[in-house]
Design a protein around this motif. Sequence first.
Motif, PDB file in Angstrom:
ATOM      1  N   ALA A  62      -5.209  -5.959  -4.478  1.00 28.94           N
ATOM      2  CA  ALA A  62      -4.929  -4.220  -5.301  1.00 28.94           C
ATOM      3  C   ALA A  62      -5.861  -3.605  -6.148  1.00 28.94           C
ATOM      4  O   ALA A  62      -5.785  -2.368  -5.959  1.00 28.94           O
ATOM      5  CB  ALA A  62      -3.794  -5.381  -5.839  1.00 28.94           C
ATOM      6  N   HIS A  63      -6.722  -3.742  -6.244  1.00 31.54           N
ATOM      7  CA  HIS A  63      -7.510  -3.108  -7.727  1.00 31.54           C
ATOM      8  C   HIS A  63      -8.728  -2.721  -5.941  1.00 31.54           C
ATOM      9  O   HIS A  63      -9.087  -1.663  -6.872  1.00 31.54           O
ATOM     10  CB  HIS A  63      -7.991  -4.008  -8.205  1.00 31.54           C
ATOM     11  CG  HIS A  63      -9.543  -4.066  -9.196  1.00 31.54           C
ATOM     12  ND1 HIS A  63      -9.278  -3.114 -10.223  1.00 31.54           N
ATOM     13  CD2 HIS A  63     -10.675  -3.634  -8.429  1.00 31.54           C
ATOM     14  CE1 HIS A  63     -10.464  -2.258 -10.293  1.00 31.54           C
ATOM     15  NE2 HIS A  63     -11.615  -3.233  -9.751  1.00 31.54           N
ATOM     16  N   GLY A  65      -7.642  -1.723  -3.733  1.00 29.37           N
ATOM     17  CA  GLY A  65      -6.519  -0.754  -2.464  1.00 29.37           C
ATOM     18  C   GLY A  65      -5.952  -0.982  -1.455  1.00 29.37           C
ATOM     19  O   GLY A  65      -5.556  -0.418  -1.138  1.00 29.37           O
ATOM     20  N   HIS A  66      -6.005  -2.203  -1.895  1.00 21.14           N
ATOM     21  CA  HIS A  66      -5.213  -3.263  -0.669  1.00 21.14           C
ATOM     22  C   HIS A  66      -4.218  -4.075  -0.619  1.00 21.14           C
ATOM     23  O   HIS A  66      -3.562  -4.660  -1.523  1.00 21.14           O
ATOM     24  CB  HIS A  66      -6.609  -3.732   0.056  1.00 21.14           C
ATOM     25  CG  HIS A  66      -7.628  -3.800   0.722  1.00 21.14           C
ATOM     26  ND1 HIS A  66      -7.776  -2.566   1.789  1.00 21.14           N
ATOM     27  CD2 HIS A  66      -8.959  -3.413   0.352  1.00 21.14           C
ATOM     28  CE1 HIS A  66      -9.338  -2.263   1.716  1.00 21.14           C
ATOM     29  NE2 HIS A  66     -10.172  -2.342   0.448  1.00 21.14           N
TER      30      HIS A  66
END
Length: 89
Positions: A62-63, A65-66
């Motif tokens: 998530a960090h 961007g996935h």
Amino acid sequence: MSDRSSAPGGLALIESLVNTLDIETTADSLGTAENLERFGITEADLPRARELRESLRAALLAHAGHAPHGRVTPLGELLARAPLVVAVD
């Protein structure tokens, strides 16, 4: 093999835990004798350790961007169950 350097300090342990699963081959080395000793866990701890690993993996993705590779317990929820509460946002 990646050309990236290892995580600094105590983060190297987190990096090692996250890297016990090869997502492409699904090879999971967390339950090896070496890793049980490295992470100070027992066979009985493996389900919780794997849950932590996947929550950490999802937070790292998530960090960057996935989306996570699958459904996981959110890291904040998982950490709230522990004696020490850490907020991650």
